[in-house]
Design an enzyme around this catalytic site. Structure first.
Site, short mmCIF file in Angstrom:
data_model
loop_
_atom_site.label_atom_id
_atom_site.label_comp_id
_atom_site.label_asym_id
_atom_site.label_seq_id
_atom_site.Cartn_x
_atom_site.Cartn_y
_atom_site.Cartn_z
N GLY C 27 0.84 -1.18 0.00
CA GLY C 27 0.00 0.00 0.00
C GLY C 27 0.86 1.22 0.00
O GLY C 27 2.09 1.13 0.16
N ASN C 28 0.22 2.37 -0.18
CA ASN C 28 0.98 3.62 -0.23
C ASN C 28 0.00 4.78 -0.23
O ASN C 28 -1.17 4.63 -0.57
CB ASN C 28 1.85 3.68 -1.50
CG ASN C 28 1.12 3.12 -2.72
OD1 ASN C 28 0.19 3.76 -3.22
ND2 ASN C 28 1.50 1.94 -3.17
N SER C 44 9.26 2.64 -3.06
CA SER C 44 8.84 1.26 -3.32
C SER C 44 9.50 0.30 -2.35
O SER C 44 10.73 0.33 -2.16
CB SER C 44 9.22 0.88 -4.75
OG SER C 44 8.77 -0.41 -5.06
N HIS C 94 -3.68 3.81 -1.51
CA HIS C 94 -3.89 2.47 -2.06
C HIS C 94 -3.55 1.47 -0.98
O HIS C 94 -2.60 1.66 -0.21
CB HIS C 94 -3.00 2.26 -3.28
CG HIS C 94 -2.98 0.85 -3.78
ND1 HIS C 94 -4.13 0.15 -4.07
CD2 HIS C 94 -1.95 -0.01 -4.03
CE1 HIS C 94 -3.80 -1.07 -4.48
NE2 HIS C 94 -2.49 -1.19 -4.47
N HIS C 96 -4.13 -3.08 0.19
CA HIS C 96 -4.75 -4.39 -0.04
C HIS C 96 -5.53 -4.76 1.22
O HIS C 96 -5.46 -5.90 1.68
CB HIS C 96 -3.68 -5.45 -0.34
CG HIS C 96 -2.99 -5.28 -1.66
ND1 HIS C 96 -2.58 -6.33 -2.42
CD2 HIS C 96 -2.68 -4.18 -2.37
CE1 HIS C 96 -1.99 -5.89 -3.53
NE2 HIS C 96 -2.04 -4.58 -3.52
N ASP C 119 -22.70 8.03 5.00
CA ASP C 119 -22.00 9.18 5.59
C ASP C 119 -20.77 9.60 4.79
O ASP C 119 -20.29 10.72 4.92
CB ASP C 119 -21.56 8.86 7.03
CG ASP C 119 -22.71 8.99 8.04
OD1 ASP C 119 -23.69 9.69 7.74
OD2 ASP C 119 -22.61 8.38 9.12
N HIS C 168 -7.88 -6.84 -7.70
CA HIS C 168 -6.72 -6.20 -7.11
C HIS C 168 -7.05 -5.64 -5.72
O HIS C 168 -6.82 -6.32 -4.72
CB HIS C 168 -6.22 -5.12 -8.08
CG HIS C 168 -4.94 -4.46 -7.67
ND1 HIS C 168 -4.15 -3.77 -8.56
CD2 HIS C 168 -4.31 -4.35 -6.49
CE1 HIS C 168 -3.10 -3.29 -7.93
NE2 HIS C 168 -3.17 -3.63 -6.68
N TYR C 226 -23.58 18.34 10.47
CA TYR C 226 -22.84 17.44 11.34
C TYR C 226 -21.53 18.12 11.76
O TYR C 226 -20.91 18.82 10.98
CB TYR C 226 -22.54 16.15 10.59
CG TYR C 226 -21.88 15.07 11.42
CD1 TYR C 226 -22.64 14.06 12.01
CD2 TYR C 226 -20.50 15.03 11.59
CE1 TYR C 226 -22.04 13.06 12.76
CE2 TYR C 226 -19.90 14.05 12.34
CZ TYR C 226 -20.67 13.05 12.92
OH TYR C 226 -20.07 12.06 13.66
#
Lengths: 230, 230, 230, 230
Positions: C27-28, C44, C94, C96, C119, C168, C226
């Protein structure tokens, strides 16, 4: 004002968060001083990590601000309807806890499937009917309270201290903010057990009525014998 | 009195709680001194966060209070029946742990589906029959013990050190309170694995009898070779 | 350069990790300075436990390295396409994460089943079409961005700040790296609730349109009420 | 002897435990010095909380004890068969981790359903055939190794660094004990994702072959471009 009640309401809110029932600001707990008819509730949208007693808001039963620098929870009108409808409730909690919300989204009441349920809820945990489009647009939070009160028109809110709001999530109540939160924690656990039970055996019917009575009344009421004598 | 056994029973109770098998006060562990015929058990309804050795209660096999300032667990009569029925059991545990309770609520015994099960339970983990309304009203906790003993009338409680009580949850036992708790922790893990297995493949039958025997007897009995030689 | 944005991007990346949405380096998160048209992104394959501000990489919108000693995330081309396609997005994330990835692998969009979803997401969270073999081999990461942009050709990325990439996992965005990560955390929770809901009731249809509107617009847009007034 | 390898094998074992893949003593990791043909492995039944480098056992490829005061893991013969069958494997891990074991008990291989799987396993994670009663009784742990080797007679153990043993659980391997454990952690996560995916959509077929290739080869082999250049 009401510093002791504030401390209890703060602790109840924080317990919801620490027990993992709250993500971000999705939930709130309140308490009422029945003599003064004043309600203390969480402010709207304030992160739980930063929540302190001075952020809490005091309102009267008409929702008029009595003390506080913050706007009260957007769900305050729901709490106020419930305090009026359930005179013995002195604390109310709301969350989007995972399994209780799953049942609410699946549009199903939680049947009593075992003794864990029966120790706290004397029968199924009901699901409200859906709000009509008119109710949603007219006064969403008030009508959420009204539809819960309607659901309990033929139920005892002391014997069933919680409800699932259709497509939304759970509300619970009790003799104090602290007990409302305890009932929320138990509702989540019971919802999770019931979910797993029906996954394994969709035909698993409710528990025997005698077992439901036995477990509820060994913890509640005049003939209870669970716990230490006071 | 019995300070060493008290320390062990306290630790066994706390381990149930620390391992996440206990919510609030839903569970208990006990140990017996077989020579003195005295049982040490958790007091009823005392929060686990506050539980100390001095809260533990000593009773004899008839349930008579021998030492302690607190009322014993409301499940004490069940423990006493089991100590009488299973003479080799010196520790007993009870919980409402999530997956074991799911199986009990689904009214299903746990079939042996893999080597994890076989390392501790030599066959399916049985489900008791439901109590009759008469049994529930006559003496609920004693009859819970009786129905477990009845379930084991044709089973070896040393080879199957646990049971699911219908619509309720698990009881386990062992050579000590500590081993009873270990069996409870394993029962929960096995229940969770078996639940996930049947979700994925409802037709997954029990494991081969030879594999069940191999794993059970490499850890238990005269020909065991798992672990370090004593 | 851009030290404040770097600090925010670092914190956003670490939050993904601390919240349990990232296993290893899967992820990133990135952020953009819209005036300078420079993007800051995670390097990376650098372990999250060791990630510091000085590891972050600055690239321009063509992917040219502007500052940094490390290679940028292999998903950088996807982020760049999205920054061009969604001019109001100033942060992208991003992961997983478990349940969002389960929906992506099951090849299903997430329907709006309750107020938690409403929401944050004003409608279903869409699933991209599968990439063609040609797209995968021609420029996998760029084409992943293109297929997301294509999915939003008739959707508002501000009203639906996230997507599931076919086979993915999820991408989310927001007004900042921090908000992109908040949307990722919420997407995971919503995906988990929706998964559990459909397990319990496969026929549970989407929530009422009025309820979806009510919850989305009480938190977003001109008439929101809210939270605290600014 | 082999103090550096011992330190690595100890750390690999502890990582399995800290990541929650091990309950009690249900698992182990080993490493091999290929020049000296010596294997270092966890002792049998020693609690992970107490495990230290001096407890580790050194054996040769015939299983002869070379150094150590403890009996080696009862699964040692399985490790030795695998070191002989897979000459490039320099580390092996075994666990009863929850979801990998669920697939093994459900008697199903794990299909490649998404990019998380493809980043580590270039195809389905296979299931061994069941051992025959003769194999179980003749030499259970050796035959477990043999049936894994047989499963890989037409598979590349470098491209698929793990397996599910029928009715039992997972074994993984890698260039080191540490990498074997990383593959075990990933296998568990992939197994969990695949389980949830098939619950949601039982007809979800495997991912496209091009996507599987793309993700595997962007991380592995001569043309990989994930991570930092060495």
């Amino acid at each position: 004002m009401l510093e002791q009640l504030k401390a209890e309401v703060l602790e109840a809110n924080l317990k919801l968060y620490r027990k993992g029932l709250i993500v971000y600001t999705w939930g709130n707990a309140s308490g009422i001083d029945r003599d003064k008819e004043l309600v203390i509730i969480k402010p709207s949208g304030v992160p739980y990590e930063e929540l302190k007693a001075e952020h809490l808001v005091v309102v009267d039963l008409d929702g008029k601000l009595v003390e506080g620098d913050y706007s009260p929870s957007s769900d305050t009108p729901t709490h106020l309807v419930l305090y009026k409808a359930f005179p013995k409730a002195c604390g109310i909690a709301h969350s989007h806890s995972l399994y209780a919300t799953i049942w609410a989204q699946a549009k199903r009441a939680i049947p009593p499937l075992g003794t864990t349920h029966a120790d706290y809820f004397h029968g199924e945990i009901p699901l409200t009917r859906p709000l009509t489009p008119e109710e949603i647009n007219r006064g969403y939070e008030v009508e959420t309270g009204n539809v819960i009160a309607e659901t309990f028109s033929r139920l005892d809110p002391e014997a069933i201290p919680g409800v699932l709001v259709y497509s939304h999530g759970p509300f619970t109540w009790g003799k104090s903010a602290s007990q409302a939160v305890e009932n929320m924690i138990v509702l989540e656990e019971v919802a999770r057990m019931a979910w797993g039970t029906l996954m394994l055996n969709p035909d698993s019917g409710p528990m025997a009525a005698e077992l439901l009575d036995k477990h509820f009344f060994r913890k509640h009421g005049a003939d209870s014998y669970y716990g230490q004598k006071k």
